[in-house]
Design a protein around this motif. Sequence first.
Motif, PDB file in Angstrom:
ATOM      1  N   PHE A  35       0.842  -1.202   0.000  1.00  0.00           N
ATOM      2  CA  PHE A  35       0.000   0.000   0.000  1.00  0.00           C
ATOM      3  C   PHE A  35       0.876   1.251   0.000  1.00  0.00           C
ATOM      4  O   PHE A  35       0.614   2.210  -0.735  1.00  0.00           O
ATOM      5  CB  PHE A  35      -0.911   0.006   1.225  1.00  0.00           C
ATOM      6  CG  PHE A  35      -1.618   1.323   1.451  1.00  0.00           C
ATOM      7  CD1 PHE A  35      -2.729   1.672   0.709  1.00  0.00           C
ATOM      8  CD2 PHE A  35      -1.144   2.230   2.402  1.00  0.00           C
ATOM      9  CE1 PHE A  35      -3.372   2.889   0.900  1.00  0.00           C
ATOM     10  CE2 PHE A  35      -1.776   3.448   2.602  1.00  0.00           C
ATOM     11  CZ  PHE A  35      -2.897   3.770   1.851  1.00  0.00           C
ATOM     12  N   ALA A  36       1.915   1.236   0.816  1.00  0.00           N
ATOM     13  CA  ALA A  36       2.846   2.375   0.866  1.00  0.00           C
ATOM     14  C   ALA A  36       3.520   2.577  -0.480  1.00  0.00           C
ATOM     15  O   ALA A  36       3.666   3.709  -0.964  1.00  0.00           O
ATOM     16  CB  ALA A  36       3.896   2.138   1.952  1.00  0.00           C
ATOM     17  N   ASP A  37       3.916   1.478  -1.100  1.00  0.00           N
ATOM     18  CA  ASP A  37       4.566   1.551  -2.402  1.00  0.00           C
ATOM     19  C   ASP A  37       3.614   2.110  -3.450  1.00  0.00           C
ATOM     20  O   ASP A  37       3.997   2.925  -4.295  1.00  0.00           O
ATOM     21  CB  ASP A  37       5.044   0.154  -2.805  1.00  0.00           C
ATOM     22  CG  ASP A  37       6.139   0.196  -3.850  1.00  0.00           C
ATOM     23  OD1 ASP A  37       6.866   1.209  -3.913  1.00  0.00           O
ATOM     24  OD2 ASP A  37       6.271  -0.789  -4.601  1.00  0.00           O
ATOM     25  N   MET A  38       2.358   1.694  -3.413  1.00  0.00           N
ATOM     26  CA  MET A  38       1.368   2.196  -4.362  1.00  0.00           C
ATOM     27  C   MET A  38       1.111   3.691  -4.150  1.00  0.00           C
ATOM     28  O   MET A  38       1.002   4.465  -5.107  1.00  0.00           O
ATOM     29  CB  MET A  38       0.059   1.428  -4.205  1.00  0.00           C
ATOM     30  CG  MET A  38      -1.031   1.885  -5.169  1.00  0.00           C
ATOM     31  SD  MET A  38      -2.700   1.510  -4.599  1.00  0.00           S
ATOM     32  CE  MET A  38      -2.844   2.570  -3.159  1.00  0.00           C
ATOM     33  N   LEU A  39       1.030   4.087  -2.874  1.00  0.00           N
ATOM     34  CA  LEU A  39       0.746   5.493  -2.569  1.00  0.00           C
ATOM     35  C   LEU A  39       1.878   6.385  -3.063  1.00  0.00           C
ATOM     36  O   LEU A  39       1.657   7.510  -3.530  1.00  0.00           O
ATOM     37  CB  LEU A  39       0.549   5.676  -1.065  1.00  0.00           C
ATOM     38  CG  LEU A  39      -0.112   6.990  -0.625  1.00  0.00           C
ATOM     39  CD1 LEU A  39      -1.483   7.131  -1.246  1.00  0.00           C
ATOM     40  CD2 LEU A  39      -0.231   7.028   0.888  1.00  0.00           C
ATOM     41  N   VAL A  96       0.558   2.569   8.783  1.00  0.00           N
ATOM     42  CA  VAL A  96       1.481   1.727   9.556  1.00  0.00           C
ATOM     43  C   VAL A  96       1.022   1.628  11.007  1.00  0.00           C
ATOM     44  O   VAL A  96       1.062   0.542  11.615  1.00  0.00           O
ATOM     45  CB  VAL A  96       2.917   2.291   9.484  1.00  0.00           C
ATOM     46  CG1 VAL A  96       3.822   1.617  10.500  1.00  0.00           C
ATOM     47  CG2 VAL A  96       3.485   2.116   8.077  1.00  0.00           C
ATOM     48  N   TYR A  97       0.597   2.737  11.561  1.00  0.00           N
ATOM     49  CA  TYR A  97       0.149   2.759  12.953  1.00  0.00           C
ATOM     50  C   TYR A  97      -0.986   1.761  13.170  1.00  0.00           C
ATOM     51  O   TYR A  97      -1.011   1.004  14.153  1.00  0.00           O
ATOM     52  CB  TYR A  97      -0.312   4.170  13.328  1.00  0.00           C
ATOM     53  CG  TYR A  97      -0.792   4.311  14.760  1.00  0.00           C
ATOM     54  CD1 TYR A  97       0.117   4.402  15.801  1.00  0.00           C
ATOM     55  CD2 TYR A  97      -2.159   4.338  15.049  1.00  0.00           C
ATOM     56  CE1 TYR A  97      -0.317   4.527  17.114  1.00  0.00           C
ATOM     57  CE2 TYR A  97      -2.611   4.458  16.355  1.00  0.00           C
ATOM     58  CZ  TYR A  97      -1.679   4.550  17.382  1.00  0.00           C
ATOM     59  OH  TYR A  97      -2.113   4.664  18.682  1.00  0.00           O
ATOM     60  N   GLY A  98      -1.935   1.725  12.223  1.00  0.00           N
ATOM     61  CA  GLY A  98      -3.043   0.790  12.345  1.00  0.00           C
ATOM     62  C   GLY A  98      -2.598  -0.655  12.164  1.00  0.00           C
ATOM     63  O   GLY A  98      -3.079  -1.564  12.854  1.00  0.00           O
ATOM     64  N   ALA A  99      -1.655  -0.876  11.234  1.00  0.00           N
ATOM     65  CA  ALA A  99      -1.198  -2.237  10.936  1.00  0.00           C
ATOM     66  C   ALA A  99      -0.393  -2.831  12.080  1.00  0.00           C
ATOM     67  O   ALA A  99      -0.372  -4.057  12.257  1.00  0.00           O
ATOM     68  CB  ALA A  99      -0.362  -2.235   9.663  1.00  0.00           C
ATOM     69  N   VAL A 100       0.259  -2.010  12.864  1.00  0.00           N
ATOM     70  CA  VAL A 100       1.052  -2.508  13.998  1.00  0.00           C
ATOM     71  C   VAL A 100       0.147  -3.199  15.016  1.00  0.00           C
ATOM     72  O   VAL A 100       0.508  -4.234  15.602  1.00  0.00           O
ATOM     73  CB  VAL A 100       1.826  -1.349  14.661  1.00  0.00           C
ATOM     74  CG1 VAL A 100       2.393  -1.781  16.003  1.00  0.00           C
ATOM     75  CG2 VAL A 100       2.956  -0.888  13.743  1.00  0.00           C
ATOM     76  N   PHE A 101      -1.057  -2.656  15.224  1.00  0.00           N
ATOM     77  CA  PHE A 101      -1.979  -3.218  16.206  1.00  0.00           C
ATOM     78  C   PHE A 101      -2.903  -4.278  15.601  1.00  0.00           C
ATOM     79  O   PHE A 101      -3.496  -5.077  16.326  1.00  0.00           O
ATOM     80  CB  PHE A 101      -2.824  -2.099  16.829  1.00  0.00           C
ATOM     81  CG  PHE A 101      -2.008  -1.116  17.623  1.00  0.00           C
ATOM     82  CD1 PHE A 101      -1.566  -1.424  18.898  1.00  0.00           C
ATOM     83  CD2 PHE A 101      -1.652   0.110  17.075  1.00  0.00           C
ATOM     84  CE1 PHE A 101      -0.808  -0.523  19.625  1.00  0.00           C
ATOM     85  CE2 PHE A 101      -0.897   1.014  17.798  1.00  0.00           C
ATOM     86  CZ  PHE A 101      -0.461   0.698  19.072  1.00  0.00           C
ATOM     87  N   ARG A 102      -3.008  -4.258  14.249  1.00  0.00           N
ATOM     88  CA  ARG A 102      -3.870  -5.258  13.597  1.00  0.00           C
ATOM     89  C   ARG A 102      -3.110  -5.895  12.433  1.00  0.00           C
ATOM     90  O   ARG A 102      -3.462  -5.726  11.267  1.00  0.00           O
ATOM     91  CB  ARG A 102      -5.153  -4.614  13.081  1.00  0.00           C
ATOM     92  CG  ARG A 102      -6.040  -4.033  14.174  1.00  0.00           C
ATOM     93  CD  ARG A 102      -7.357  -3.517  13.609  1.00  0.00           C
ATOM     94  NE  ARG A 102      -7.148  -2.547  12.539  1.00  0.00           N
ATOM     95  CZ  ARG A 102      -6.952  -1.249  12.752  1.00  0.00           C
ATOM     96  NH1 ARG A 102      -6.914  -0.784  13.996  1.00  0.00           N
ATOM     97  NH2 ARG A 102      -6.799  -0.423  11.746  1.00  0.00           N
ATOM     98  N   MET A 178       8.430  -2.514   6.957  1.00  0.00           N
ATOM     99  CA  MET A 178       8.904  -2.084   5.640  1.00  0.00           C
ATOM    100  C   MET A 178       8.126  -0.867   5.154  1.00  0.00           C
ATOM    101  O   MET A 178       8.680   0.007   4.496  1.00  0.00           O
ATOM    102  CB  MET A 178       8.779  -3.227   4.636  1.00  0.00           C
ATOM    103  CG  MET A 178       9.764  -4.373   4.856  1.00  0.00           C
ATOM    104  SD  MET A 178      11.487  -3.806   5.024  1.00  0.00           S
ATOM    105  CE  MET A 178      11.696  -2.886   3.496  1.00  0.00           C
ATOM    106  N   ALA A 179       6.845  -0.808   5.491  1.00  0.00           N
ATOM    107  CA  ALA A 179       6.053   0.369   5.122  1.00  0.00           C
ATOM    108  C   ALA A 179       6.578   1.610   5.837  1.00  0.00           C
ATOM    109  O   ALA A 179       6.666   2.704   5.252  1.00  0.00           O
ATOM    110  CB  ALA A 179       4.582   0.136   5.461  1.00  0.00           C
ATOM    111  N   GLY A 180       6.933   1.449   7.114  1.00  0.00           N
ATOM    112  CA  GLY A 180       7.490   2.577   7.871  1.00  0.00           C
ATOM    113  C   GLY A 180       8.818   3.035   7.315  1.00  0.00           C
ATOM    114  O   GLY A 180       9.084   4.244   7.214  1.00  0.00           O
ATOM    115  N   VAL A 181       9.679   2.077   6.961  1.00  0.00           N
ATOM    116  CA  VAL A 181      10.968   2.425   6.343  1.00  0.00           C
ATOM    117  C   VAL A 181      10.738   3.177   5.039  1.00  0.00           C
ATOM    118  O   VAL A 181      11.428   4.167   4.723  1.00  0.00           O
ATOM    119  CB  VAL A 181      11.804   1.151   6.098  1.00  0.00           C
ATOM    120  CG1 VAL A 181      13.038   1.471   5.258  1.00  0.00           C
ATOM    121  CG2 VAL A 181      12.224   0.529   7.420  1.00  0.00           C
ATOM    122  N   THR A 182       9.755   2.724   4.256  1.00  0.00           N
ATOM    123  CA  THR A 182       9.417   3.397   3.000  1.00  0.00           C
ATOM    124  C   THR A 182       9.013   4.848   3.254  1.00  0.00           C
ATOM    125  O   THR A 182       9.442   5.768   2.548  1.00  0.00           O
ATOM    126  CB  THR A 182       8.265   2.660   2.289  1.00  0.00           C
ATOM    127  OG1 THR A 182       8.676   1.327   1.987  1.00  0.00           O
ATOM    128  CG2 THR A 182       7.880   3.367   0.992  1.00  0.00           C
TER     129      THR A 182
END
Length: 295
Positions: A35-39, A96-102, A178-182
Motif C-alpha cells: 500500500f505504501a509503495d502504491m501510494l 502503519v500505525y493501524g497495521a502494527v496493532f492489527r 517495511m512500510a514505515g521504512v518506505t
Amino acid sequence: MSPTESTAWTSLAVGLLVLALKGAAWWLTGSTALFADMLETVVNVAAATAALAAVRYSAMPADENHPYGHTKVEYFSAVLEGALILVAASMILQEVYGAVFRPRAPEQPLVGIVLSTIATLINGTWATILRRRGRRLGSPALVADSKYLMSDVVTSAGVIAGVGLVAATGLLWLDPLMAGVTAVMILVSGARLLRESVGGLMDEAVGAEELTAIRNTVSAHADGAIEAHDLRTRHAGRITFVEFHLVVPGAMPVSEAHDICDRIETALKDRLGNAVITIHVEPEGKAKHSGVLVL
C-alpha cells in the motif's frame, strides 16, 4: 510538440502503468508495505501531471508581463512534488500505525511480488532515461521527477524483499516495518527535493564547476579588455543568466568594445547552451586590477 513536452507525456503514461501494476499488487495482497509503495506511485502520477503542465507553460515565449520568459515555473512543479511526497509519507505512517496493532498476513504474496517487480523494473528503466533527457534539455521538472522515481525504485525493492520475508517466515510485523521504512525514505527524498527547488526559486547561483567554466570562458575570449568583475549567475529553469562588468581602455571605440562583448557572449552560449548574457561595459578607471581577471 517539443522534446521536453513529449518526455513529460511519456513520464505520465509510464506513471499510470506503474500505478496500475502496484495498485493490483496491493489489492490482491492487502499488504501495508505494498500500500505504501502504491501510494508513492500516486504521488509520481500527480507529480508527472504537474511537471507536464509546468513544461508546457515554461515553453511559452517571453511576453510583456514576463520579459524573462516562463521557465522558472518548473521549480514550482518540483516544489509541489516535494510537498506531495510529504503528504504521502504522513498517510503511509498513519496506515502503519493501524497495521502494527492489527497485523495481517498478505494474501497471494507471490502474485503481488511479481507485479511489483515488473512495475519497479519499468520505473528504474524510465528513471534512468528521464534523468539523462532532463539534464540534456535543462528541465528542472524532469530532473526532479527522475530523482523521485529512482528513490521509488529503491524503496520498492525494499518493499518486495519485505513482503517476501513475511511470506517465507510468517513474521507479520515485517510488513508494517517495511512500510514505515518506505515512509522515512520518502520523507528524506521529499525534503531534499524541496531544498533544491526552493534554491532555484531563490535565484541560486550556478555550481562551483559551472562557475569556473564561465570564468575561464570569459578570460579566454576577452582579449583587448582590461578586466571583468562583479560576476553574478543564476538559473531559471532551462536558462542560465550571467551578468558581469567588462572594463575596457577609455580610448577604445564603442564598436571594438561591442565586438569583444559579442565574442564573449557567443563563447558563453556555446558553453552553457540556453543562456542570457548581460555585459556592462565600463572605462578603465573602474578596474580593480590589471589584466583580464574575472572577479
